[in-house]
Design a protein around this motif. Structure first.
Motif, short mmCIF file in Angstrom:
data_model
loop_
_atom_site.label_atom_id
_atom_site.label_comp_id
_atom_site.label_asym_id
_atom_site.label_seq_id
_atom_site.Cartn_x
_atom_site.Cartn_y
_atom_site.Cartn_z
N ASP A 42 -43.60 26.43 -47.78
CA ASP A 42 -43.01 27.72 -48.15
C ASP A 42 -43.48 28.84 -47.22
N ALA A 43 -44.75 28.79 -46.83
CA ALA A 43 -45.31 29.85 -46.00
C ALA A 43 -44.94 29.72 -44.53
N THR A 44 -44.79 28.49 -44.04
CA THR A 44 -44.62 28.29 -42.60
C THR A 44 -43.30 27.63 -42.21
N GLY A 45 -42.68 26.92 -43.14
CA GLY A 45 -41.47 26.17 -42.81
C GLY A 45 -41.77 24.81 -42.20
N ALA A 46 -43.04 24.47 -42.06
CA ALA A 46 -43.43 23.17 -41.50
C ALA A 46 -43.78 22.22 -42.64
N ARG A 47 -43.10 21.07 -42.66
CA ARG A 47 -43.33 20.09 -43.73
C ARG A 47 -44.37 19.08 -43.28
N LEU A 48 -45.47 18.98 -44.03
CA LEU A 48 -46.50 17.98 -43.78
C LEU A 48 -46.37 16.91 -44.85
N ARG A 49 -46.20 15.66 -44.45
CA ARG A 49 -45.94 14.59 -45.41
C ARG A 49 -47.08 13.59 -45.53
N GLU A 50 -48.19 13.81 -44.83
CA GLU A 50 -49.33 12.90 -44.91
C GLU A 50 -50.58 13.68 -45.25
N LEU A 53 -54.52 17.43 -45.07
CA LEU A 53 -53.76 18.50 -44.44
C LEU A 53 -54.67 19.34 -43.54
N PRO A 54 -55.14 18.77 -42.43
CA PRO A 54 -56.05 19.53 -41.57
C PRO A 54 -55.28 20.60 -40.77
N PRO A 55 -55.97 21.65 -40.35
CA PRO A 55 -55.32 22.71 -39.57
C PRO A 55 -54.66 22.19 -38.28
N ARG A 56 -55.27 21.19 -37.63
CA ARG A 56 -54.68 20.68 -36.39
C ARG A 56 -53.31 20.05 -36.64
N ARG A 57 -53.13 19.40 -37.78
CA ARG A 57 -51.83 18.80 -38.09
C ARG A 57 -50.80 19.89 -38.39
N LEU A 58 -51.22 20.95 -39.06
CA LEU A 58 -50.31 22.07 -39.31
C LEU A 58 -49.93 22.72 -37.99
N ALA A 59 -50.88 22.93 -37.09
CA ALA A 59 -50.58 23.53 -35.79
C ALA A 59 -49.59 22.67 -35.00
N ALA A 60 -49.77 21.36 -35.04
CA ALA A 60 -48.85 20.46 -34.34
C ALA A 60 -47.45 20.54 -34.95
N ALA A 61 -47.37 20.60 -36.28
CA ALA A 61 -46.07 20.69 -36.95
C ALA A 61 -45.37 22.01 -36.63
N LEU A 62 -46.15 23.08 -36.50
CA LEU A 62 -45.56 24.37 -36.15
C LEU A 62 -45.02 24.39 -34.73
N GLN A 63 -45.66 23.68 -33.82
CA GLN A 63 -45.21 23.65 -32.43
C GLN A 63 -43.95 22.82 -32.26
N THR A 64 -43.74 21.82 -33.10
CA THR A 64 -42.55 20.97 -32.98
C THR A 64 -41.37 21.53 -33.76
#
Length: 65
Positions: A42-50, A53-64
């Motif tokens: 909701d906050a970022t628009g990036a869906r993490l499904r695994e 939920l580390p910050p590095r995975r969120l950063a990678a999802a935001l870049q893609t």
């Protein structure tokens, strides 16, 4: 609350492994993790499904995105 007599709780130790179910306190972690993942979406628009939920995975999802 009214007094309840004749009732008791018994704790039984696990024998032979975990039995496949969640341990005490773990049952509340799964819905919480899903809520956190949904809040990140909701906050970022990036869906993490695994998990986790580390910050590095969120950063990678935001870049893609």
């Amino acid at each position: 609350m009214a007094e309840q007599s004749g009732q008791c709780a018994r704790l039984h130790p696990r024998q032979g492994g975990d039995g496949g179910g969640p341990a005490e306190g773990e049952a509340s972690q799964w819905p919480t993790s899903a809520a956190q993942a949904n809040a990140l979406f909701d906050a970022t628009g990036a869906r993490l499904r695994e998990l986790p939920l580390p910050p590095r995975r969120l950063a990678a999802a935001l870049q893609t995105r």
